[in-house]
Design a protein around this motif. Structure first.
Motif, PDB file in Angstrom:
ATOM      1  N   THR A  86       0.811  -1.220   0.000  1.00 18.76           N
ATOM      2  CA  THR A  86       0.000   0.000   0.000  1.00 18.76           C
ATOM      3  C   THR A  86       0.846   1.273   0.000  1.00 18.76           C
ATOM      4  N   CYS A  87       2.177   1.154  -0.095  1.00 21.51           N
ATOM      5  CA  CYS A  87       3.034   2.352  -0.087  1.00 21.51           C
ATOM      6  C   CYS A  87       3.009   3.059  -1.447  1.00 21.51           C
ATOM      7  N   PRO A  88       3.338   4.341  -1.458  1.00 22.22           N
ATOM      8  CA  PRO A  88       3.363   5.104  -2.721  1.00 22.22           C
ATOM      9  C   PRO A  88       4.368   4.560  -3.745  1.00 22.22           C
ATOM     10  N   SER A  89       5.514   4.065  -3.292  1.00 22.16           N
ATOM     11  CA  SER A  89       6.519   3.544  -4.225  1.00 22.16           C
ATOM     12  C   SER A  89       5.981   2.388  -5.041  1.00 22.16           C
ATOM     13  N   PHE A  90       5.265   1.469  -4.381  1.00 20.69           N
ATOM     14  CA  PHE A  90       4.732   0.318  -5.107  1.00 20.69           C
ATOM     15  C   PHE A  90       3.682   0.753  -6.122  1.00 20.69           C
ATOM     16  N   LYS A  91       2.863   1.692  -5.743  1.00 18.98           N
ATOM     17  CA  LYS A  91       1.817   2.153  -6.669  1.00 18.98           C
ATOM     18  C   LYS A  91       2.426   2.780  -7.922  1.00 18.98           C
ATOM     19  N   PHE A  92       3.592   3.401  -7.762  1.00 19.49           N
ATOM     20  CA  PHE A  92       4.236   4.064  -8.891  1.00 19.49           C
ATOM     21  C   PHE A  92       5.161   3.125  -9.668  1.00 19.49           C
ATOM     22  N   ARG A  93       5.972   2.345  -8.938  1.00 23.25           N
ATOM     23  CA  ARG A  93       7.014   1.530  -9.577  1.00 23.25           C
ATOM     24  C   ARG A  93       6.702   0.034  -9.648  1.00 23.25           C
ATOM     25  N   ARG A  94       5.675  -0.402  -8.908  1.00 21.98           N
ATOM     26  CA  ARG A  94       5.324  -1.820  -8.819  1.00 21.98           C
ATOM     27  C   ARG A  94       6.415  -2.636  -8.135  1.00 21.98           C
ATOM     28  N   GLN A  95       7.228  -1.987  -7.327  1.00 25.17           N
ATOM     29  CA  GLN A  95       8.229  -2.643  -6.479  1.00 25.17           C
ATOM     30  C   GLN A  95       8.548  -1.707  -5.326  1.00 25.17           C
ATOM     31  N   CYS A  96       9.012  -2.279  -4.207  1.00 25.54           N
ATOM     32  CA  CYS A  96       9.367  -1.438  -3.064  1.00 25.54           C
ATOM     33  C   CYS A  96      10.185  -2.229  -2.054  1.00 25.54           C
ATOM     34  N   LYS A  97      10.791  -1.514  -1.122  1.00 25.77           N
ATOM     35  CA  LYS A  97      11.629  -2.138  -0.102  1.00 25.77           C
ATOM     36  C   LYS A  97      10.800  -2.951   0.891  1.00 25.77           C
ATOM     37  N   HIS A  98       9.537  -2.615   1.047  1.00 24.26           N
ATOM     38  CA  HIS A  98       8.683  -3.343   1.982  1.00 24.26           C
ATOM     39  C   HIS A  98       8.447  -4.773   1.493  1.00 24.26           C
ATOM     40  N   ILE A  99       8.206  -4.918   0.194  1.00 21.62           N
ATOM     41  CA  ILE A  99       8.022  -6.253  -0.381  1.00 21.62           C
ATOM     42  C   ILE A  99       9.316  -7.047  -0.290  1.00 21.62           C
ATOM     43  N   ASP A 100      10.446  -6.412  -0.575  1.00 26.82           N
ATOM     44  CA  ASP A 100      11.738  -7.104  -0.460  1.00 26.82           C
ATOM     45  C   ASP A 100      11.954  -7.625   0.957  1.00 26.82           C
ATOM     46  N   MET A 101      11.635  -6.807   1.948  1.00 24.31           N
ATOM     47  CA  MET A 101      11.812  -7.193   3.339  1.00 24.31           C
ATOM     48  C   MET A 101      10.883  -8.351   3.702  1.00 24.31           C
ATOM     49  N   VAL A 102       9.639  -8.271   3.293  1.00 27.06           N
ATOM     50  CA  VAL A 102       8.684  -9.332   3.604  1.00 27.06           C
ATOM     51  C   VAL A 102       9.085 -10.633   2.914  1.00 27.06           C
ATOM     52  N   LYS A 103       9.584 -10.558   1.689  1.00 30.05           N
ATOM     53  CA  LYS A 103      10.044 -11.767   0.999  1.00 30.05           C
ATOM     54  C   LYS A 103      11.179 -12.435   1.765  1.00 30.05           C
ATOM     55  N   ARG A 104      12.126 -11.641   2.268  1.00 32.26           N
ATOM     56  CA  ARG A 104      13.245 -12.204   3.038  1.00 32.26           C
ATOM     57  C   ARG A 104      12.730 -12.871   4.319  1.00 32.26           C
TER      58      ARG A 104
END
Length: 70
Positions: free
Chosen positions: A24-42
Motif C-alpha cells: 500500500t506504499c506510494p513507491s509500489f503504486k508508482f514503480r510496482r516494487q518497493c523495499k517493503h516487499i523485499d523485506m517481507v520476501k526475506r
C-alpha cells in the motif's frame, strides 16, 4: 494473508501481500516494487526454511561466531 510493515520513526504503516504481490506504499503504486516487499520476501523465506527444518526434526539455533587467532 498479509504482513503489516510499520516504521515507528516515521509513523507509517503499509500492508504487504505476496500473492497477489501488493504493497500500500506510494513507491509500489508508482514503480510496482518497493523495499517493503523485499523485506517481507526475506522474512517469509526465513520462516519457510525454519519450518522446513522443524518438520525434519532438526532444531537450528544461531550461536555466536568464534574468532580464533593464531
Amino acid at each position: 494473508n498479509g504482513y503489516r510493515v510499520t516504521n515507528f520513526t516515521k509513523g507509517t504503516e503499509y500492508k504487504v501481500t505476496l500473492v497477489p504481490l501488493n504493497c500500500t506504499c506510494p513507491s509500489f503504486k508508482f514503480r510496482r516494487q518497493c523495499k517493503h516487499i523485499d523485506m517481507v520476501k526475506r522474512i517469509a523465506e526465513k520462516e519457510r526454511k525454519e519450518e522446513e527444518q522443524r518438520h525434519k526434526g532438526i532444531a537450528v539455533e544461531r550461536t555466536e561466531d568464534l574468532l580464533v587467532l593464531d
